[in-house]
Design an enzyme around this catalytic site. Structure first.
Site, PDB file in Angstrom:
ATOM      1  N   ARG A 176       0.814  -1.229   0.000  1.00 33.46           N
ATOM      2  CA  ARG A 176       0.000   0.000   0.000  1.00 33.46           C
ATOM      3  C   ARG A 176       0.841   1.269   0.000  1.00 33.46           C
ATOM      4  NH1 ARG A 176      -5.297  -0.628   2.633  1.00 33.46           N
ATOM      5  NH2 ARG A 176      -6.091  -2.560   1.755  1.00 33.46           N
ATOM      6  N   ARG A 228      -3.052   6.914   1.131  1.00 35.54           N
ATOM      7  CA  ARG A 228      -3.504   8.151   1.781  1.00 35.54           C
ATOM      8  C   ARG A 228      -2.515   8.780   2.756  1.00 35.54           C
ATOM      9  NH1 ARG A 228      -9.036   5.663   3.753  1.00 35.54           N
ATOM     10  NH2 ARG A 228      -7.688   3.844   3.610  1.00 35.54           N
ATOM     11  N   ARG A 276      -6.088  12.035  -5.699  1.00 39.65           N
ATOM     12  CA  ARG A 276      -7.360  11.339  -5.476  1.00 39.65           C
ATOM     13  C   ARG A 276      -8.519  12.333  -5.505  1.00 39.65           C
ATOM     14  NH1 ARG A 276     -10.991  10.159  -1.917  1.00 39.65           N
ATOM     15  NH2 ARG A 276     -11.786   8.060  -1.536  1.00 39.65           N
ATOM     16  N   ASP A 329      -6.817  -1.983  -7.016  1.00 47.18           N
ATOM     17  CA  ASP A 329      -7.265  -2.693  -5.824  1.00 47.18           C
ATOM     18  C   ASP A 329      -7.516  -4.147  -6.207  1.00 47.18           C
ATOM     19  OD1 ASP A 329      -8.218  -2.041  -2.907  1.00 47.18           O
ATOM     20  OD2 ASP A 329      -9.578  -3.558  -3.694  1.00 47.18           O
ATOM     21  N   TYR A 346     -14.730 -11.441   0.280  1.00 42.16           N
ATOM     22  CA  TYR A 346     -15.415 -10.173   0.002  1.00 42.16           C
ATOM     23  C   TYR A 346     -16.708 -10.402  -0.775  1.00 42.16           C
ATOM     24  CZ  TYR A 346     -11.481  -7.542   1.807  1.00 42.16           C
ATOM     25  OH  TYR A 346     -10.531  -7.017   2.641  1.00 42.16           O
TER      26      TYR A 346
HETATM   27  O1  CP3 Z   1       0.138  -1.399  -2.571  1.00 43.58           O
HETATM   28  C1  CP3 Z   1      -0.211  -0.430  -3.267  1.00 43.58           C
HETATM   29  O2  CP3 Z   1       0.193   0.742  -3.077  1.00 43.58           O
HETATM   30  C2  CP3 Z   1      -1.119  -0.677  -4.443  1.00 43.58           C
HETATM   31  C3  CP3 Z   1      -2.498  -0.422  -4.219  1.00 43.58           C
HETATM   32  C4  CP3 Z   1      -3.365  -1.383  -3.404  1.00 43.58           C
HETATM   33  C5  CP3 Z   1      -4.575  -0.928  -2.793  1.00 43.58           C
HETATM   34  N1  CP3 Z   1      -5.206  -2.006  -2.260  1.00 43.58           N
HETATM   35  C6  CP3 Z   1      -5.046   0.480  -2.813  1.00 43.58           C
HETATM   36  C7  CP3 Z   1      -6.137   0.880  -1.912  1.00 43.58           C
HETATM   37  C8  CP3 Z   1      -3.267  -2.753  -3.149  1.00 43.58           C
HETATM   38  C9  CP3 Z   1      -2.153  -3.724  -3.524  1.00 43.58           C
HETATM   39  C10 CP3 Z   1      -4.439  -3.139  -2.427  1.00 43.58           C
HETATM   40  C11 CP3 Z   1      -4.710  -4.527  -2.035  1.00 43.58           C
HETATM   41  C12 CP3 Z   1      -5.893  -4.819  -1.214  1.00 43.58           C
HETATM   42  N2  CP3 Z   1      -7.123  -4.221  -1.222  1.00 43.58           N
HETATM   43  C13 CP3 Z   1      -5.952  -5.895  -0.292  1.00 43.58           C
HETATM   44  C14 CP3 Z   1      -4.849  -6.897  -0.028  1.00 43.58           C
HETATM   45  C15 CP3 Z   1      -3.817  -6.344   0.871  1.00 43.58           C
HETATM   46  C16 CP3 Z   1      -4.281  -6.059   2.290  1.00 43.58           C
HETATM   47  O3  CP3 Z   1      -4.279  -4.892   2.660  1.00 43.58           O
HETATM   48  O4  CP3 Z   1      -4.616  -7.014   3.006  1.00 43.58           O
HETATM   49  C17 CP3 Z   1      -7.241  -5.885   0.284  1.00 43.58           C
HETATM   50  C18 CP3 Z   1      -7.751  -6.843   1.344  1.00 43.58           C
HETATM   51  C19 CP3 Z   1      -7.977  -4.836  -0.319  1.00 43.58           C
HETATM   52  C20 CP3 Z   1      -9.407  -4.471  -0.081  1.00 43.58           C
HETATM   53  C21 CP3 Z   1      -9.548  -3.067   0.350  1.00 43.58           C
HETATM   54  N3  CP3 Z   1      -9.404  -1.967  -0.484  1.00 43.58           N
HETATM   55  C22 CP3 Z   1      -9.843  -2.549   1.638  1.00 43.58           C
HETATM   56  C23 CP3 Z   1     -10.066  -3.399   2.861  1.00 43.58           C
HETATM   57  C24 CP3 Z   1      -9.864  -1.150   1.550  1.00 43.58           C
HETATM   58  C25 CP3 Z   1     -10.180  -0.141   2.628  1.00 43.58           C
HETATM   59  C26 CP3 Z   1      -8.918   0.242   3.287  1.00 43.58           C
HETATM   60  C27 CP3 Z   1      -9.071   1.404   4.233  1.00 43.58           C
HETATM   61  O5  CP3 Z   1      -8.038   1.696   4.852  1.00 43.58           O
HETATM   62  O6  CP3 Z   1     -10.116   1.992   4.366  1.00 43.58           O
HETATM   63  C28 CP3 Z   1      -9.563  -0.807   0.217  1.00 43.58           C
HETATM   64  C29 CP3 Z   1      -9.452   0.555  -0.338  1.00 43.58           C
HETATM   65  C30 CP3 Z   1      -8.094   0.944  -0.804  1.00 43.58           C
HETATM   66  N4  CP3 Z   1      -7.305   0.182  -1.608  1.00 43.58           N
HETATM   67  C31 CP3 Z   1      -7.444   2.191  -0.554  1.00 43.58           C
HETATM   68  C32 CP3 Z   1      -6.219   2.158  -1.255  1.00 43.58           C
HETATM   69  C33 CP3 Z   1      -5.189   3.255  -1.360  1.00 43.58           C
HETATM   70  C34 CP3 Z   1      -8.005   3.336   0.282  1.00 43.58           C
HETATM   71  C35 CP3 Z   1      -9.107   4.019  -0.485  1.00 43.58           C
HETATM   72  C36 CP3 Z   1      -8.935   5.483  -0.682  1.00 43.58           C
HETATM   73  O7  CP3 Z   1      -7.851   5.983  -1.079  1.00 43.58           O
HETATM   74  O8  CP3 Z   1      -9.932   6.156  -0.472  1.00 43.58           O
END
Ligand code: CP3
Length: 345
Positions: free
Chosen positions: A26, A30, A39, A76, A151
């Site tokens: 990640r 943010r 964003r 994502d 999910y």
């Molecule tokens: O690593 C990176 O920088 C690449 C981008 C990336 C995101 N999600 C961006 C994201 C990657 C590789 C993921 C993987 C992902 N997404 C996983 C597997 C890794 C892990 O964390 O376990 C999972 C389970 C998800 C599902 C997901 N997407 C969740 C649970 C959330 C909410 C997270 C939160 O903190 O609220 C997301 C949204 C998400 N994916 C964000 C980002 C930057 C935040 C959304 C935003 O910017 O508004």
């Protein structure tokens, strides 16, 4: 740095390296004000994912701002599910308004065509490759079938997996049908990314750690093995398998065909190296919460992990899970700088 002499790729294949490479799960997110600005411009998280120019821009930010050794494409794990008929939104956690819970829900999932439904991902990868001109390798990724299933079945983010476990254990034949469909999707999606420029691929199986070793063996391992076996350019593009909370699964994970196993922070990387380090390279594994501590503690804990692994090749430094949105970027920089200076051979 020549394109065939990347630290990340060399470490993944356990070839000699001059120091330990580092990137962060990640890393485009943010915690960076520069990300929040882009964003904002995009309008929403999903719009950002689907806008190749802006998604490439945020992907590259951590390379320029933090100094990491790899760029992970911004997307994502859940976005490809839109292509099979999933109604997905992020608020910011994911919400799926048409969950998959019955045989007919599974039957109604549409076949996945990456060129049609994730063309933006191909475009993002190409743009990143062009813009960074070989300064670092580009990582592609996908969610693993079980984590995607969690999910899809639950309908979004949850800490309770009651509906998923109910489907899997009450109706195993349906569970295997779903796992099979999601495996085909994952193979096609990752090969599409490799074709469009991904130089390493990571399979995120965040929730596989909730299963016992017996259930992992039955419901997950055969699909992961098949996915890794079906990927193109095996000798060039290393394959990483990450599970959160995986200490009870490591011996099985080491047999799935991955080149690299991603560790969460609860395991001792020195002991894991003794356990499975002859089969795979290791990625990890500092506690993401350490980034909230002082720089001195961050430096000390970073060195501890580097010391535990030792100076052999086969270590990619990373967090044990994704970086939190309220981390101070200066603290992440302190960690990355420590890896880059302290691990020099
Ligand atoms: O690593 C990176 O920088 C690449 C981008 C990336 C995101 N999600 C961006 C994201 C990657 C590789 C993921 C993987 C992902 N997404 C996983 C597997 C890794 C892990 O964390 O376990 C999972 C389970 C998800 C599902 C997901 N997407 C969740 C649970 C959330 C909410 C997270 C939160 O903190 O609220 C997301 C949204 C998400 N994916 C964000 C980002 C930057 C935040 C959304 C935003 O910017 O508004």
């Amino acid at each position: 740095m020549s394109e065939n002499n990347y630290l990340l790729i060399d470490a993944a294949f356990k070839r000699p390296v001059t120091r330990t490479p580092v990137w962060v799960m990640r890393q485009a997110g943010r915690y960076l004000s520069e990300y929040r600005e882009v964003r904002e411009k995009a309008g929403s998280f999903l719009k950002l994912c689907m806008n190749p120019e802006l998604a490439a821009e945020v992907s590259i930010q951590p390379l320029d701002i933090i100094g990491v050794d790899a760029v992970i494409m911004f997307s994502d794990i859940l976005t490809p599910l839109i292509g099979i008929g999933t109604e997905l939104d992020f608020v910011p956690g994911p919400v799926i308004s048409n969950p998959v819970r019955t045989g007919s829900d599974i039957n109604n999932l549409k076949p996945f065509n990456p060129e049609e439904s994730t063309a933006y991902v191909g475009a993002i990868l190409k743009l990143i490759r062009k813009q960074i001109e070989g300064r670092a390798p580009v990582i592609g990724f996908a969610g693993a079938p079980f984590t995607l299933a969690c999910y899809l079945v639950e309908g979004g983010n949850t800490k309770l997996f009651s509906k998923t476990i109910q489907l899997f254990f009450d109706q195993p034949e349906l569970a295997h049908q779903l796992m099979d469909k999601l495996s085909v999707l994952t193979i096609d999606y990752l090969n599409y990314q490799i074709e469009n420029g991904a130089q390493m691929v990571q399979l995120f199986d965040t929730w596989a750690g909730i299963l016992s070793p017996e259930d992992f063996k039955q419901y997950i391992l055969p699909y992961i093995t098949r996915i890794f076996d079906s990927l193109d350019k095996k000798n060039e593009v290393p394959r990483v398998y990450y599970v959160n909370g995986s200490s009870h699964l490591l011996p099985q994970m080491a047999t799935c065909g991955a080149d690299v196993i991603g560790l969460d922070w609860r395991t001792d990387i020195g002991r894991v190296k003794q356990q499975i380090g002859d089969k795979v390279a290791l990625q990890g594994n500092i506690d993401p919460n350490i980034l909230f501590c002082s720089k001195e503690i961050i430096q000390q804990r970073t060195k501890q992990i580097l010391d535990k692994f030792g100076s052999d090749s086969g270590h990619i430094f990373n967090l044990g899970h994704g970086i939190d949105k309220s981390v101070n970027p200066e603290h992440l920089k302190a960690m990355v700088e420590t890896v880059k200076t302290y691990s020099v051979r």
